[in-house]
Write a protein that holds these residues in place. Structure first.
Motif, mmCIF file in Angstrom:
data_model
loop_
_atom_site.group_PDB
_atom_site.id
_atom_site.type_symbol
_atom_site.label_atom_id
_atom_site.label_comp_id
_atom_site.label_asym_id
_atom_site.label_seq_id
_atom_site.Cartn_x
_atom_site.Cartn_y
_atom_site.Cartn_z
ATOM 1 N N ILE A 199 0.826 -1.201 0.000
ATOM 2 C CA ILE A 199 0.000 0.000 0.000
ATOM 3 C C ILE A 199 0.868 1.262 0.000
ATOM 4 C CG2 ILE A 199 -0.148 0.023 2.532
ATOM 5 C CD1 ILE A 199 -2.988 1.103 2.256
ATOM 6 N N ASN A 200 0.421 2.289 -0.703
ATOM 7 C CA ASN A 200 1.148 3.554 -0.800
ATOM 8 C C ASN A 200 0.321 4.694 -0.206
ATOM 9 O OD1 ASN A 200 3.621 2.832 -2.095
ATOM 10 N ND2 ASN A 200 2.485 2.515 -3.998
ATOM 11 N N PRO A 201 0.964 5.823 0.124
ATOM 12 C CA PRO A 201 0.223 6.956 0.685
ATOM 13 C C PRO A 201 -0.641 7.647 -0.364
ATOM 14 C CG PRO A 201 2.526 7.558 0.347
ATOM 15 C CD PRO A 201 2.417 6.093 0.058
ATOM 16 N N ARG A 202 -1.640 8.403 0.091
ATOM 17 C CA ARG A 202 -2.492 9.208 -0.789
ATOM 18 C C ARG A 202 -2.538 10.619 -0.222
ATOM 19 N NH1 ARG A 202 -8.046 6.323 -2.546
ATOM 20 N NH2 ARG A 202 -8.058 8.251 -3.774
ATOM 21 N N SER A 203 -1.676 11.486 -0.745
ATOM 22 C CA SER A 203 -1.613 12.849 -0.212
ATOM 23 C C SER A 203 -2.893 13.628 -0.501
ATOM 24 C CB SER A 203 -0.396 13.586 -0.781
ATOM 25 O OG SER A 203 -0.429 13.583 -2.197
ATOM 26 N N LYS A 204 -3.539 13.350 -1.635
ATOM 27 C CA LYS A 204 -4.846 13.920 -1.962
ATOM 28 C C LYS A 204 -5.867 12.787 -1.900
ATOM 29 C CE LYS A 204 -3.139 18.008 -3.026
ATOM 30 N NZ LYS A 204 -3.418 19.199 -2.186
ATOM 31 N N TRP A 205 -6.853 12.951 -1.008
ATOM 32 C CA TRP A 205 -7.788 11.839 -0.803
ATOM 33 C C TRP A 205 -9.063 12.385 -0.189
ATOM 34 C CZ3 TRP A 205 -6.618 7.131 2.937
ATOM 35 C CH2 TRP A 205 -7.542 6.111 2.684
ATOM 36 N N SER A 206 -10.109 12.438 -0.964
ATOM 37 C CA SER A 206 -11.380 12.951 -0.460
ATOM 38 C C SER A 206 -12.021 11.947 0.487
ATOM 39 C CB SER A 206 -12.332 13.250 -1.617
ATOM 40 O OG SER A 206 -13.630 13.577 -1.123
ATOM 41 N N ILE A 207 -12.593 12.444 1.551
ATOM 42 C CA ILE A 207 -13.271 11.574 2.511
ATOM 43 C C ILE A 207 -14.490 10.901 1.881
ATOM 44 C CG2 ILE A 207 -14.794 13.365 3.476
ATOM 45 C CD1 ILE A 207 -14.205 12.134 6.256
ATOM 46 N N GLU A 208 -15.020 11.491 0.802
ATOM 47 C CA GLU A 208 -16.173 10.900 0.122
ATOM 48 C C GLU A 208 -15.798 9.632 -0.632
ATOM 49 O OE1 GLU A 208 -17.780 14.028 -2.292
ATOM 50 O OE2 GLU A 208 -19.059 14.760 -0.669
ATOM 51 N N ASP A 209 -14.502 9.448 -0.915
ATOM 52 C CA ASP A 209 -14.057 8.254 -1.653
ATOM 53 C C ASP A 209 -14.055 6.994 -0.798
ATOM 54 O OD1 ASP A 209 -13.646 9.845 -3.850
ATOM 55 O OD2 ASP A 209 -11.474 10.051 -3.543
ATOM 56 N N LEU A 210 -14.179 7.148 0.506
ATOM 57 C CA LEU A 210 -14.095 5.966 1.381
ATOM 58 C C LEU A 210 -15.195 4.963 1.093
ATOM 59 C CD1 LEU A 210 -13.241 7.600 4.826
ATOM 60 C CD2 LEU A 210 -11.762 6.148 3.442
ATOM 61 N N GLU A 211 -16.393 5.449 0.798
ATOM 62 C CA GLU A 211 -17.528 4.552 0.577
ATOM 63 C C GLU A 211 -17.292 3.624 -0.593
ATOM 64 O OE1 GLU A 211 -22.409 4.824 0.517
ATOM 65 O OE2 GLU A 211 -21.206 6.617 0.177
ATOM 66 N N ASN A 212 -16.558 4.085 -1.586
ATOM 67 C CA ASN A 212 -16.328 3.283 -2.785
ATOM 68 C C ASN A 212 -15.094 2.377 -2.659
ATOM 69 O OD1 ASN A 212 -18.489 4.585 -4.116
ATOM 70 N ND2 ASN A 212 -17.159 6.312 -4.647
ATOM 71 N N ASN A 213 -14.283 2.627 -1.612
ATOM 72 C CA ASN A 213 -13.037 1.862 -1.467
ATOM 73 C C ASN A 213 -13.238 0.533 -0.765
ATOM 74 O OD1 ASN A 213 -11.738 3.890 -2.750
ATOM 75 N ND2 ASN A 213 -10.446 4.523 -1.040
ATOM 76 N N PHE A 214 -14.260 0.456 0.089
ATOM 77 C CA PHE A 214 -14.394 -0.744 0.915
ATOM 78 C C PHE A 214 -15.738 -1.406 0.655
ATOM 79 C CE2 PHE A 214 -12.048 2.422 3.593
ATOM 80 C CZ PHE A 214 -10.784 1.923 3.289
#
Length: 391
Positions: free
Chosen positions: A376-391
């Motif tokens: 896994i790598n870091p994500r310096s730009k990462w919207s909190i709204e993207d969490l729902e689609n990640n898991f």
């Protein structure tokens, strides 16, 4: 949405220690900005240790966070923080069930320090690994720190229940977020330019406020609390409301306004202590006034869409400001109609960046048997709204 609801109920019940046959222990790391953090947190809501090593001297030297200097300090401090976290928790790696770290958002080079520490320990000791969204951690901190029950056994009305609003105010973010579940969030308002934390830091420097061992924001707050009376400078232009009626933040205008007042009066050399006090207080009032206005708009928007929220969870470094806390409480009282929206503030030491919140935000995924790959790598730009689609 049904899966999110199930996870939310599981997480809140776990917070009350009803579902666990044994305690799950997480070692967590955070290095997204200028604080090097490590902590040990358990699934029964115990913070066994919470180590924060600050870079106040470097921030003051450079007038802000210097990425190159910050990453070197993180690299020097992270082994110390990790060792202290385990020692203070009175455990060793054999007692750790999982390892969490801040994956993002944040400064890429700084994020890599916590990431590499977590990945290396997880791989060497064969532990599951989870990367956490920094702002999600702030949003969920109150579920760790707020008692779910009162002493008489009744449910605590201050314990946040989904959906609730989250106000995230820090050096990197200024957002009002609707928390629908543990990993489903909708951004209702965000800054179009600078964050409130960054603007406060810049104004603190412009007014030449002494920081000492404090953060620029804490220094400004203490400066404004002085008993002396403020006197406006000879030439003063009042602050105007920023984007009135619009559900969005803008703080660069406030920073520029202070700069303009200084320029109109010939610079800081023509400013007395009383002048600096007056401008600092008016700036702080304008900065917090904007938050109040946008919060009222967000509550009105929830009401229009028949979204019943009973709590406002406040997180981020600026949430430690005592005046902001007072004003938010008063604002919610004035906004209340049929039902009261309760302000929920985590302890001040857990408002600023820390690893305890990172460990807690990872807990629901560990308990569900999830983990991230060691690549896994870091994500310096990462919207909190993207969490729902990640898991």
């Amino acid at each position: 949405m049904r899966l999110n609801s199930i996870r939310s109920r599981l997480f809140q019940r776990t917070a009350c220690n009803l579902l666990l046959s044994r305690r799950f222990t997480v070692l967590a790391f955070e290095s997204s900005a200028d604080d090097t953090c490590a902590a040990v947190v358990t699934s029964d809501r115990q913070i066994l240790s919470n180590v924060v090593i600050r870079q106040s001297d470097l921030v003051q030297k450079w007038g802000g966070i210097n990425p190159a200097a910050a990453v070197l300090a993180h690299q020097a401090n992270m082994p110390i923080a990790a060792r202290r976290a385990l020692t203070e928790a009175k455990i060793d790696m054999s007692n750790v069930d999982g390892i969490a770290f801040t994956r993002g958002p944040g400064m890429g080079v700084c994020l890599s320090v916590a990431l590499n520490a977590a990945k290396t320990l997880a791989a060497v000791h064969n532990k599951p690994l989870i990367g956490v969204h920094h702002m999600q951690a702030h949003a969920l901190t109150a579920l760790l720190t707020t008692p779910m029950h009162q002493p008489d056994g009744k449910l605590n009305p201050a314990f946040p229940r989904f959906p609730y609003l989250t106000l995230l105010v820090s050096g990197g973010h200024t957002q009002i977020v609707l928390a629908k579940s543990i990993n489903s969030f909708r951004i209702m308002a965000t800054t179009l330019d600078e964050s409130i934390g960054r603007t406060i830091d810049k104004v603190s420097r412009l007014l030449q406020i002494e920081w000492g061992s404090m953060s620029p924001g804490s220094a400004l707050e203490n400066f404004c609390r002085q008993p002396e009376e403020g006197v406006l400078p000879e030439i003063f232009v009042p602050f105007n409301p920023v984007m009135p009626g619009r559900l969005a933040f803008s703080y660069s205008a406030l920073h520029s306004h202070v700069d303009r007042i200084l320029d109109l009066n010939g610079g800081m050399e023509n400013f007395s202590l009383a002048n600096r006090l007056a401008v600092a207080r008016i700036f702080q009032n304008a900065a917090f006034g904007q938050i109040e206005e946008k919060l009222k708009l967000a509550l009105e928007d929830c009401k229009r869409h028949n979204i019943e929220v009973g709590h406002l969870v406040i997180g981020g470094g600026v949430a430690s400001n005592s005046l902001l806390r007072e004003r938010l409480n008063a604002c919610l009282i004035s906004c209340s109609t049929d039902s009261r929206v309760e302000a929920v503030f985590p302890p001040i030491q857990l408002c600023t960046d820390n690893a305890a919140m990172i460990g807690w935000a990872s807990m629901h995924r560990f308990l569900a048997g999830e983990h991230d790959d060691y690549t896994i790598n870091p994500r310096s730009k990462w919207s909190i709204e993207d969490l729902e689609n990640n898991f």
